[in-house]
Motif scaffolding. Structure first.
Motif, PDB file in Angstrom:
ATOM      1  N   UNK A 229       0.805  -1.221   0.000  1.00 24.12           N
ATOM      2  CA  UNK A 229       0.000   0.000   0.000  1.00 24.12           C
ATOM      3  C   UNK A 229       0.841   1.275   0.000  1.00 24.12           C
ATOM      4  N   UNK A 230       2.154   1.133  -0.130  1.00 21.60           N
ATOM      5  CA  UNK A 230       3.025   2.314  -0.160  1.00 21.60           C
ATOM      6  C   UNK A 230       2.837   3.045  -1.486  1.00 21.60           C
ATOM      7  N   UNK A 231       2.302   4.260  -1.415  1.00 28.72           N
ATOM      8  CA  UNK A 231       1.972   5.024  -2.621  1.00 28.72           C
ATOM      9  C   UNK A 231       3.030   6.054  -2.981  1.00 28.72           C
ATOM     10  N   UNK A 232       3.825   6.473  -2.003  1.00 24.12           N
ATOM     11  CA  UNK A 232       4.838   7.486  -2.264  1.00 24.12           C
ATOM     12  C   UNK A 232       5.811   7.572  -1.105  1.00 24.12           C
ATOM     13  N   UNK A 233       7.025   8.022  -1.418  1.00 23.34           N
ATOM     14  CA  UNK A 233       8.091   8.115  -0.427  1.00 23.34           C
ATOM     15  C   UNK A 233       8.560   9.555  -0.329  1.00 23.34           C
ATOM     16  N   UNK A 234       8.604  10.076   0.889  1.00 19.58           N
ATOM     17  CA  UNK A 234       9.171  11.397   1.147  1.00 19.58           C
ATOM     18  C   UNK A 234      10.548  11.181   1.777  1.00 19.58           C
ATOM     19  N   UNK A 235      11.590  11.480   1.019  1.00 17.98           N
ATOM     20  CA  UNK A 235      12.966  11.344   1.490  1.00 17.98           C
ATOM     21  C   UNK A 235      13.448  12.708   1.947  1.00 17.98           C
ATOM     22  N   UNK A 236      13.804  12.804   3.214  1.00 21.15           N
ATOM     23  CA  UNK A 236      14.232  14.088   3.770  1.00 21.15           C
ATOM     24  C   UNK A 236      15.750  14.149   3.833  1.00 21.15           C
ATOM     25  N   UNK A 237      16.291  15.256   3.318  1.00 25.66           N
ATOM     26  CA  UNK A 237      17.732  15.487   3.291  1.00 25.66           C
ATOM     27  C   UNK A 237      17.996  16.905   3.788  1.00 25.66           C
ATOM     28  N   UNK A 238      18.966  17.047   4.668  1.00 22.79           N
ATOM     29  CA  UNK A 238      19.357  18.370   5.173  1.00 22.79           C
ATOM     30  C   UNK A 238      20.014  19.137   4.037  1.00 22.79           C
ATOM     31  N   UNK A 239      19.425  20.256   3.659  1.00 18.06           N
ATOM     32  CA  UNK A 239      19.919  21.011   2.503  1.00 18.06           C
ATOM     33  C   UNK A 239      21.350  21.477   2.716  1.00 18.06           C
ATOM     34  N   UNK A 240      21.753  21.644   3.970  1.00 15.30           N
ATOM     35  CA  UNK A 240      23.101  22.131   4.264  1.00 15.30           C
ATOM     36  C   UNK A 240      24.153  21.045   4.083  1.00 15.30           C
ATOM     37  N   UNK A 241      23.741  19.778   4.220  1.00 17.30           N
ATOM     38  CA  UNK A 241      24.676  18.657   4.109  1.00 17.30           C
ATOM     39  C   UNK A 241      24.728  18.068   2.707  1.00 17.30           C
ATOM     40  N   UNK A 242      23.619  18.212   1.953  1.00 16.67           N
ATOM     41  CA  UNK A 242      23.535  17.542   0.672  1.00 16.67           C
ATOM     42  C   UNK A 242      23.352  16.048   0.871  1.00 16.67           C
ATOM     43  N   UNK A 243      23.609  15.276  -0.158  1.00 15.26           N
ATOM     44  CA  UNK A 243      23.410  13.829  -0.112  1.00 15.26           C
ATOM     45  C   UNK A 243      24.587  13.175   0.617  1.00 15.26           C
ATOM     46  N   UNK A 244      24.339  12.670   1.810  1.00 12.95           N
ATOM     47  CA  UNK A 244      25.378  12.004   2.592  1.00 12.95           C
ATOM     48  C   UNK A 244      25.436  10.522   2.225  1.00 12.95           C
ATOM     49  N   UNK A 245      26.398   9.814   2.784  1.00 10.38           N
ATOM     50  CA  UNK A 245      26.501   8.373   2.543  1.00 10.38           C
ATOM     51  C   UNK A 245      25.246   7.650   3.023  1.00 10.38           C
ATOM     52  N   UNK A 246      24.676   8.102   4.131  1.00 11.27           N
ATOM     53  CA  UNK A 246      23.458   7.480   4.648  1.00 11.27           C
ATOM     54  C   UNK A 246      22.274   7.741   3.721  1.00 11.27           C
ATOM     55  N   UNK A 247      22.187   8.959   3.193  1.00 14.18           N
ATOM     56  CA  UNK A 247      21.128   9.267   2.230  1.00 14.18           C
ATOM     57  C   UNK A 247      21.271   8.394   0.990  1.00 14.18           C
ATOM     58  N   UNK A 248      22.517   8.184   0.570  1.00 11.92           N
ATOM     59  CA  UNK A 248      22.764   7.345  -0.603  1.00 11.92           C
ATOM     60  C   UNK A 248      22.319   5.907  -0.347  1.00 11.92           C
ATOM     61  N   UNK A 249      22.529   5.439   0.889  1.00 17.54           N
ATOM     62  CA  UNK A 249      22.102   4.080   1.221  1.00 17.54           C
ATOM     63  C   UNK A 249      20.586   3.965   1.164  1.00 17.54           C
ATOM     64  N   UNK A 250      19.903   4.967   1.677  1.00 19.56           N
ATOM     65  CA  UNK A 250      18.440   4.975   1.589  1.00 19.56           C
ATOM     66  C   UNK A 250      17.995   4.982   0.132  1.00 19.56           C
ATOM     67  N   UNK A 251      18.666   5.786  -0.673  1.00 24.51           N
ATOM     68  CA  UNK A 251      18.320   5.857  -2.097  1.00 24.51           C
ATOM     69  C   UNK A 251      18.531   4.507  -2.778  1.00 24.51           C
ATOM     70  N   UNK A 252      19.552   3.775  -2.347  1.00 21.48           N
ATOM     71  CA  UNK A 252      19.815   2.465  -2.933  1.00 21.48           C
ATOM     72  C   UNK A 252      18.693   1.471  -2.615  1.00 21.48           C
TER      73      UNK A 252
END
Length: 208
Positions: free
Chosen positions: A114-137
């Motif tokens: 039932x997952x219709x959409x994903x909101x991925x939150x990233x701190x604009x000051x940090x940009x895409x961190x290694x942890x964000x990249x893992x979530x994206x993967x």
């Protein structure tokens, strides 16, 4: 009034098998610990204390679901859910606990029907961190639609926000047609655009 303003606490689950059966559309919020997920949910729902953030970042281990009741349904069924997933990757948490959370996050993102959409939150000051990249993967193979909220956007002037959006879109291009929105709960930047997208995922036919 936005349908998101109807949100109220529905249930919490420590494991995927404790979640209610898949049903109405769910929009989940995911991001590294202390990125502002609870704050974003609260401002989108126009409530101060709907979602709670732990005083110790990374300690929130539950999947929290907030339902939006259908006022026209005598059975009081739900139009949809906002789902606050545990923050990921805080360094002070034991490795085993981080791995358990990774299994929960990855399992939910990949397998929840039932997952219709994903909101991925990233701190604009940090940009895409290694942890964000893992979530994206985890997200990329699912093919699910994604909106990235670049939180704390009030810390940047307008021109710098636009550059940050471009950089995030470029770095996360493998997720697909990524919608990146500068967002600030305090300054209410991006609130209207984010609300519209989430409402469309939950119920395009509903007129608030």
């Amino acid at each position: 009034m936005s349908i998101l303003h109807r949100a109220s606490f529905f249930t919490s689950a420590a494991r995927l098998d404790q979640l209610p059966p898949a049903g109405p559309p769910e929009v989940c919020f995911v991001g590294r610990s202390n990125v502002g997920k609870s704050t974003a949910i609260n401002v989108l729902a126009n409530q101060k204390r709907l979602a709670f953030s732990s005083k110790t970042p990374g300690r929130t281990r539950l999947i929290n679901m907030f339902g939006m009741p259908d006022p026209l349904d005598p059975e009081n069924s739900q139009l949809g859910f906002l789902v606050d997933l545990p923050g990921y990757g805080y360094a002070s948490i034991a490795q085993r606990a981080r791995e358990e959370w990774a299994d929960i996050l990855g399992g939910y993102l990949a397998d929840r029907p039932s997952l219709a959409g994903i909101v991925l939150l990233i701190d604009i000051r940090r940009g895409v961190t290694d942890l964000d990249r893992r979530l994206a993967n985890w997200i990329a193979p699912t093919g699910r639609p994604v909106m990235t909220l670049l939180t704390k956007a009030d810390k940047f002037p307008y021109g710098q926000r636009i550059k940050a959006v471009f950089a995030v879109k470029k770095e996360l291009a493998d997720i697909g047609a990524l919608n990146a929105v500068p967002f600030s709960a305090t300054a209410r930047i991006g609130l209207e655009e984010a609300t519209q997208q989430i409402e469309n995922w939950i119920s395009p036919q509903v007129v608030p």
